[in-house]
Design a protein around this motif. Structure first.
Motif, PDB file in Angstrom:
ATOM      1  N   SER A 139       0.831  -1.209   0.000  1.00  0.00           N
ATOM      2  CA  SER A 139       0.000   0.000   0.000  1.00  0.00           C
ATOM      3  C   SER A 139       0.864   1.256   0.000  1.00  0.00           C
ATOM      4  N   VAL A 140       1.898   1.282   0.833  1.00  0.00           N
ATOM      5  CA  VAL A 140       2.759   2.470   0.896  1.00  0.00           C
ATOM      6  C   VAL A 140       3.428   2.694  -0.465  1.00  0.00           C
ATOM      7  N   SER A 141       3.944   1.604  -1.018  1.00  0.00           N
ATOM      8  CA  SER A 141       4.650   1.718  -2.290  1.00  0.00           C
ATOM      9  C   SER A 141       3.700   2.166  -3.417  1.00  0.00           C
ATOM     10  N   GLU A 142       2.484   1.633  -3.409  1.00  0.00           N
ATOM     11  CA  GLU A 142       1.502   2.009  -4.444  1.00  0.00           C
ATOM     12  C   GLU A 142       1.103   3.485  -4.290  1.00  0.00           C
ATOM     13  N   SER A 143       1.019   3.945  -3.043  1.00  0.00           N
ATOM     14  CA  SER A 143       0.645   5.339  -2.798  1.00  0.00           C
ATOM     15  C   SER A 143       1.772   6.278  -3.246  1.00  0.00           C
ATOM     16  N   ILE A 144       3.003   5.862  -2.988  1.00  0.00           N
ATOM     17  CA  ILE A 144       4.152   6.674  -3.431  1.00  0.00           C
ATOM     18  C   ILE A 144       4.149   6.762  -4.957  1.00  0.00           C
ATOM     19  N   ALA A 145       3.947   5.609  -5.589  1.00  0.00           N
ATOM     20  CA  ALA A 145       4.010   5.581  -7.056  1.00  0.00           C
ATOM     21  C   ALA A 145       2.884   6.388  -7.700  1.00  0.00           C
ATOM     22  N   ARG A 146       1.890   6.768  -6.899  1.00  0.00           N
ATOM     23  CA  ARG A 146       0.788   7.570  -7.432  1.00  0.00           C
ATOM     24  C   ARG A 146       0.681   8.941  -6.766  1.00  0.00           C
ATOM     25  N   GLY A 147       1.645   9.248  -5.921  1.00  0.00           N
ATOM     26  CA  GLY A 147       1.733  10.590  -5.345  1.00  0.00           C
ATOM     27  C   GLY A 147       0.631  10.950  -4.366  1.00  0.00           C
ATOM     28  N   VAL A 148       0.105   9.963  -3.613  1.00  0.00           N
ATOM     29  CA  VAL A 148      -0.968  10.260  -2.646  1.00  0.00           C
ATOM     30  C   VAL A 148      -0.406  10.242  -1.220  1.00  0.00           C
ATOM     31  N   PRO A 149      -0.467  11.383  -0.486  1.00  0.00           N
ATOM     32  CA  PRO A 149       0.024  11.385   0.895  1.00  0.00           C
ATOM     33  C   PRO A 149      -0.797  10.461   1.790  1.00  0.00           C
ATOM     34  N   MET A 150      -0.183  10.036   2.898  1.00  0.00           N
ATOM     35  CA  MET A 150      -0.815   9.004   3.730  1.00  0.00           C
ATOM     36  C   MET A 150      -1.035   9.429   5.182  1.00  0.00           C
ATOM     37  N   ILE A 151      -2.096   8.859   5.762  1.00  0.00           N
ATOM     38  CA  ILE A 151      -2.272   8.889   7.221  1.00  0.00           C
ATOM     39  C   ILE A 151      -2.103   7.434   7.642  1.00  0.00           C
ATOM     40  N   CYS A 152      -1.087   7.179   8.469  1.00  0.00           N
ATOM     41  CA  CYS A 152      -0.749   5.783   8.785  1.00  0.00           C
ATOM     42  C   CYS A 152      -1.197   5.400  10.189  1.00  0.00           C
ATOM     43  N   ARG A 153      -1.754   4.197  10.258  1.00  0.00           N
ATOM     44  CA  ARG A 153      -2.078   3.610  11.563  1.00  0.00           C
ATOM     45  C   ARG A 153      -1.515   2.178  11.504  1.00  0.00           C
ATOM     46  N   PRO A 154      -0.210   2.046  11.875  1.00  0.00           N
ATOM     47  CA  PRO A 154       0.411   0.723  11.784  1.00  0.00           C
ATOM     48  C   PRO A 154      -0.118  -0.227  12.841  1.00  0.00           C
ATOM     49  N   PHE A 155      -0.172  -1.527  12.495  1.00  0.00           N
ATOM     50  CA  PHE A 155      -0.645  -2.533  13.455  1.00  0.00           C
ATOM     51  C   PHE A 155       0.473  -3.499  13.850  1.00  0.00           C
ATOM     52  N   PHE A 156       1.100  -4.154  12.880  1.00  0.00           N
ATOM     53  CA  PHE A 156       2.132  -5.141  13.243  1.00  0.00           C
ATOM     54  C   PHE A 156       3.171  -5.260  12.122  1.00  0.00           C
ATOM     55  N   ALA A 157       4.096  -6.176  12.340  1.00  0.00           N
ATOM     56  CA  ALA A 157       5.176  -6.478  11.369  1.00  0.00           C
ATOM     57  C   ALA A 157       5.930  -5.194  10.987  1.00  0.00           C
ATOM     58  N   ASP A 158       6.179  -5.015   9.697  1.00  0.00           N
ATOM     59  CA  ASP A 158       6.991  -3.875   9.235  1.00  0.00           C
ATOM     60  C   ASP A 158       6.219  -2.556   9.209  1.00  0.00           C
ATOM     61  N   GLN A 159       4.945  -2.578   9.592  1.00  0.00           N
ATOM     62  CA  GLN A 159       4.100  -1.389   9.396  1.00  0.00           C
ATOM     63  C   GLN A 159       4.564  -0.175  10.215  1.00  0.00           C
ATOM     64  N   GLY A 160       5.096  -0.422  11.423  1.00  0.00           N
ATOM     65  CA  GLY A 160       5.615   0.679  12.246  1.00  0.00           C
ATOM     66  C   GLY A 160       6.821   1.334  11.584  1.00  0.00           C
ATOM     67  N   LEU A 161       7.669   0.525  10.976  1.00  0.00           N
ATOM     68  CA  LEU A 161       8.850   1.061  10.281  1.00  0.00           C
ATOM     69  C   LEU A 161       8.418   1.893   9.078  1.00  0.00           C
TER      70      LEU A 161
END
Ligand code: U2F
Length: 453
Positions: free
Chosen positions: A352-374
């Motif tokens: 999701s992060v990579s797809e958003s970057i590739a389309r230029g959409v800023p994000m509001i993140c709410r990480p849950f587990f695994a690599d999401q906090g990073l």
């Protein structure tokens, strides 16, 4: 490049989350570049059904799916713990894959010439060595998260006794000074270090230096320091993404009519919400999120996968029927591409992060587990292309603040500018002379057994 006429690449997939789909995309890219090679895609029956159903048989002519045991005993009743299926599968490994490989060799009549696995499968090093073939590991997430697994022992030793409040930074690892202990996935310094999944990723970090190559669904320019550090530790590091730009899907389906709905909205006005393939936020967070959207009158498109939890939003759904649209699944790439989308509210899964970057959409993140906090930390602090919800979970006030920040403040403008620049870099990376394109050519050579060609 001359690709040999013979060769049989076996790809071993991790059948949970968004892992098997990008591996299959990689296999399809490879088979398009090396049509003389045979490919066997070894995965559980359930995951094979899911990932192959998304593509047409014409698109995988020289790829044959093989099913392996998922480790679930007959008649097993699941407790509801999402990790249970994963742990049963981990217990069945690597025997199930050994059987799968034997089946693939027997059925195709071709011995394996390259082993391509999800990077999780550290046993690929021994399997490849026994067969006398290269082991290529594929990491479906960001360079930053693989680095953390490579440095697990160093992190544990350095943070010993200091990890209490989680604010200690990882400035002792190249490119990681913005990362705090609390951003790390469980299993590095906190959580059950001896849980089977955590043991697997620890072993992965220790074994990757034996891999002939590590392929990553990212691009070098996004984290050059981390990529260079990985290159100094591993035999070959090949960032070959973002996949959805390098090899966009040929078609998409929009059963819920998301795109026509977006067509009726103003430029950059809509919040798109999705929390990936595995999770749904807890009821209190869902309600807080809904309240913030409703109060702020932000038009929203919400990919809401767990329909059993929709009743929690009763009332909200009726009151906001003209403001927003809630659907079970969206064509996410096309949604993020749409000019009406102004922000992506996400769990910060790497795809999701990579797809958003590739389309230029800023994000509001709410990480849950695994690599999401990073990933969230990089989004907010390093690339400055979004914000994490204050306090770590959705409350009405934290969500409102994040929405205001992205939509109405100068900071939102900066985020859009920064993500626009990163998007450009991603496009250049997958262009004809770009780093990802060159790396992919190197990968084809390794997989086809002609790396010196
Ligand atoms: C695990 O991530 P997830 O599968 O939960 O989430 P993502 O990596 O963001 O991938 C979700 C994919 O599903 C697609 C979307 C992404 O490609 O475009 N999708 C969609 O097409 N339509 C929808 O309505 C909703 C989603 C794990 F939890 C993460 O921590 C890891 O980073 C990730 C990769 O290893 O795997």
């Amino acid at each position: 490049m001359q690709v040999p006429n013979e060769g049989h690449v076996a790809a071993l997939a991790f059948p949970f989350g968004t892992h098997a789909t990008p591996l299959l995309t990689l296999v399809r890219r490879l088979s398009a570049s090396a049509p003389n090679l045979k490919f066997s895609f070894i995965n559980t029956s359930k995951s094979n059904q899911k990932v192959f159903s998304k593509i047409k048989p014409n698109d995988y002519q020289n790829i044959k799916p093989f099913n392996v045991d998922d480790g679930v005993p007959e008649g097993h009743v699941f407790s509801g713990d999402p990790l249970e299926a994963v742990e049963l599968f981990l217990r069945a490994m690597p025997e199930n894959f050994k059987n799968g490989l034997e089946g693939a060799v027997a059925e195709t009549g071709a011995k394996i010439t390259c082993l391509l696995t999800d990077a999780f499968f550290w046993f690929g090093a021994d399997m490849g060595a026994e067969m006398g073939v290269p082991w290529v590991a594929f990491w479906t997430a960001a360079p930053c998260s693989i680095s953390v697994h490579m440095y697990t022992d160093v992190v544990r030793n350095t943070l010993k006794g200091k990890e209490e409040n989680g604010d200690e930074t990882l400035d002792f690892i190249p490119g990681m000074s913005a990362i705090r202990a609390k951003d790390l996935p469980a299993g590095i310094v906190h959580g059950k270090l001896e849980a089977p999944f955590n043991i697997m990723v620890h072993k992965m970090g220790q074994t990757l230096p034996r891999a002939t190559a590590l392929a990553i669904n990212s691009f070098e320019e996004i984290n050059p320091t981390i990529t260079n550090d990985l290159k100094s530790k591993l035999k070959m590091v090949l960032n070959i993404g973002p996949f959805d730009l390098a090899w966009p899907p040929k078609s998409f389906s929009d059963e819920s009519g998301c795109i026509p709905w977006l067509d009726n909205h103003d430029k950059a006005s809509v919040a798109y919400l999705s929390f990936g393939s595995l999770l749904t936020p807890q009821p209190n967070e869902l309600i807080a999120l809904a309240e913030a959207l409703e109060t702020q009158r932000v038009p929203f498109l919400w990919s809401f996968r767990d329909s059993s939890k929709l009743q929690l939003l009763e009332g909200f759904l009726e009151r906001t029927s003209t403001l927003g649209k809630v659907v079970p699944w969206t064509p996410q790439l096309q949604v993020l591409e749409h000019p009406s989308v102004g922000v992506f509210i996400t769990h910060a899964g790497w795809n999701s992060v990579s797809e958003s970057i590739a389309r230029g959409v800023p994000m509001i993140c709410r990480p849950f587990f695994a690599d999401q906090g990073l990933n969230s930390r990089l989004v907010e602090e390093v690339w400055k292309i979004g914000v994490s919800v204050e306090g770590g979970n959705f409350t009405k006030s934290a969500t409102t603040k994040a929405l205001e920040l992205v939509f109405s403040s100068g900071k939102g403008g900066e985020m859009r500018e920064n993500i626009g620049n990163l998007k450009q870099k991603a496009k250049i990376a997958v262009g004809s002379d770009g780093s990802s394109t060159k790396n992919f050519t190197s990968l084809v050579k390794v997989v086809a057994g002609c790396e010196n060609a």
